[in-house]
Write a protein that holds these residues in place. Structure first.
Motif, short mmCIF file in Angstrom:
data_model
loop_
_atom_site.label_atom_id
_atom_site.label_comp_id
_atom_site.label_asym_id
_atom_site.label_seq_id
_atom_site.Cartn_x
_atom_site.Cartn_y
_atom_site.Cartn_z
N ASN A 47 -30.51 83.65 34.29
CA ASN A 47 -29.61 84.58 33.64
C ASN A 47 -28.16 84.10 33.63
O ASN A 47 -27.39 84.45 32.74
CB ASN A 47 -29.63 85.93 34.39
CG ASN A 47 -30.95 86.65 34.22
OD1 ASN A 47 -31.64 86.50 33.23
ND2 ASN A 47 -31.30 87.45 35.21
N GLY A 48 -27.80 83.32 34.64
CA GLY A 48 -26.38 83.04 34.92
C GLY A 48 -25.57 82.43 33.81
O GLY A 48 -24.37 82.68 33.70
N ALA A 49 -26.19 81.59 32.96
CA ALA A 49 -25.41 80.80 32.00
C ALA A 49 -25.09 81.54 30.71
O ALA A 49 -24.46 80.98 29.82
CB ALA A 49 -26.14 79.50 31.69
N ILE A 102 -27.56 74.14 29.36
CA ILE A 102 -26.32 74.84 29.72
C ILE A 102 -26.57 75.67 30.98
O ILE A 102 -27.42 76.56 30.99
CB ILE A 102 -25.82 75.76 28.58
CG1 ILE A 102 -25.60 74.93 27.30
CG2 ILE A 102 -24.53 76.47 28.99
CD1 ILE A 102 -25.05 75.75 26.14
N GLU A 103 -25.83 75.36 32.04
CA GLU A 103 -25.98 76.02 33.33
C GLU A 103 -24.66 76.69 33.75
O GLU A 103 -23.59 76.29 33.30
CB GLU A 103 -26.35 74.97 34.41
CG GLU A 103 -27.77 75.07 34.92
CD GLU A 103 -28.07 76.32 35.74
OE1 GLU A 103 -27.44 77.37 35.52
OE2 GLU A 103 -28.96 76.25 36.59
N ASP A 104 -24.76 77.68 34.62
CA ASP A 104 -23.56 78.29 35.16
C ASP A 104 -22.98 77.43 36.29
O ASP A 104 -21.79 77.17 36.34
CB ASP A 104 -23.82 79.73 35.65
CG ASP A 104 -25.02 79.84 36.60
OD1 ASP A 104 -25.69 78.81 36.89
OD2 ASP A 104 -25.33 80.97 37.03
N ILE A 105 -23.87 76.96 37.18
CA ILE A 105 -23.40 76.20 38.34
C ILE A 105 -24.51 75.27 38.81
O ILE A 105 -25.69 75.63 38.80
CB ILE A 105 -22.93 77.16 39.46
CG1 ILE A 105 -22.31 76.39 40.64
CG2 ILE A 105 -24.04 78.05 39.94
CD1 ILE A 105 -21.50 77.29 41.59
MG MG Z 1 -28.38 80.03 37.43
#
Ligand code: MG
Ligand code: IMP
Length: 180
Positions: A47-49, A102-105
């Motif tokens: 979900n993060g990205a 594409i990632e958040d972290i």
């Molecule tokens: Mg994540």
């Protein structure tokens, strides 16, 4: 400075919306230059990205691209579990495609390590990684080093701009660092 209290922890604003926007534009400019003549497939890691992806994709210039989503989970609370679960699998053909994850972290790198192997196994022509944040001191998988990085961070836990604490606070417009 803005602060947030969540589940007994105190967080302080670390990257403001304006600073995040600068980081995002710098990543977008690099990707735009590298993918001018390609038709990349962006794979957004839910979900993060989702927040970073929405800003990044709209900041690209003259890149003909497709976007798809995958949902994985390797994390609960403040530490990684070491296993990757494919909650929503990939729904797009990646054979012969130039893929940009594409990632958040990127933390231990487990998620990216396994995702890259997965995408290569499905026949991707190339696989690169764009991430808003990177914790180099925590990296355990060499092939998970991101190609495009918004901002590097030490080992602290952060929230906001898509990043959660047990599912909450993803909607914060800035990135907040936990204070001991
Ligand atoms: Mg994540
Ligand atoms: P990795 O597989 O260990 O690289 O972990 C990557 C995932 O862990 C990220 O996609 C995030 O969902 C989560 N994560 C890692 N560090 C943080 C953090 O500081 N805050 C919130 N989530 C994090």
């Amino acid at each position: 400075m803005r602060t947030v209290d969540e589940q007994g922890y105190h967080f302080e604003e670390w990257l403001t919306p304006a600073e995040i926007a600068k980081d995002v534009q710098q990543v977008a400019d690099k990707i735009s230059a590298d993918y001018q003549d390609k038709e990349p497939l962006f794979v957004v890691v839910l979900n993060g990205a989702f927040v970073f992806a929405a800003d990044l994709l709209r900041a690209l210039k003259d890149v003909r691209c497709e976007v798809t989503f995958i949902r994985v989970s390797s994390y609960w609370g403040m530490s990684s579990t070491g296993r990757l679960e494919f909650i929503v699998p990939l729904q797009q053909v990646v054979d012969q495609r130039d893929v940009v994850i594409i990632e958040d972290i990127v933390d231990s790198g487990l998620t990216i390590h396994q995702l890259k192997a997965h995408l290569r196994g499905l026949g991707a022509n190339s696989v690169r990684v764009a991430t808003m944040l990177f914790k180099p001191a925590k990296l355990e998988y060499d092939d998970a080093k991101p190609d495009y990085i918004g901002h590097e961070i030490s080992e602290e836990f952060v929230i906001g701009y898509g990043l959660d604490f047990d599912g909450f606070v993803r909607n914060l417009d800035a990135i907040y660092k936990v204070k001991e």
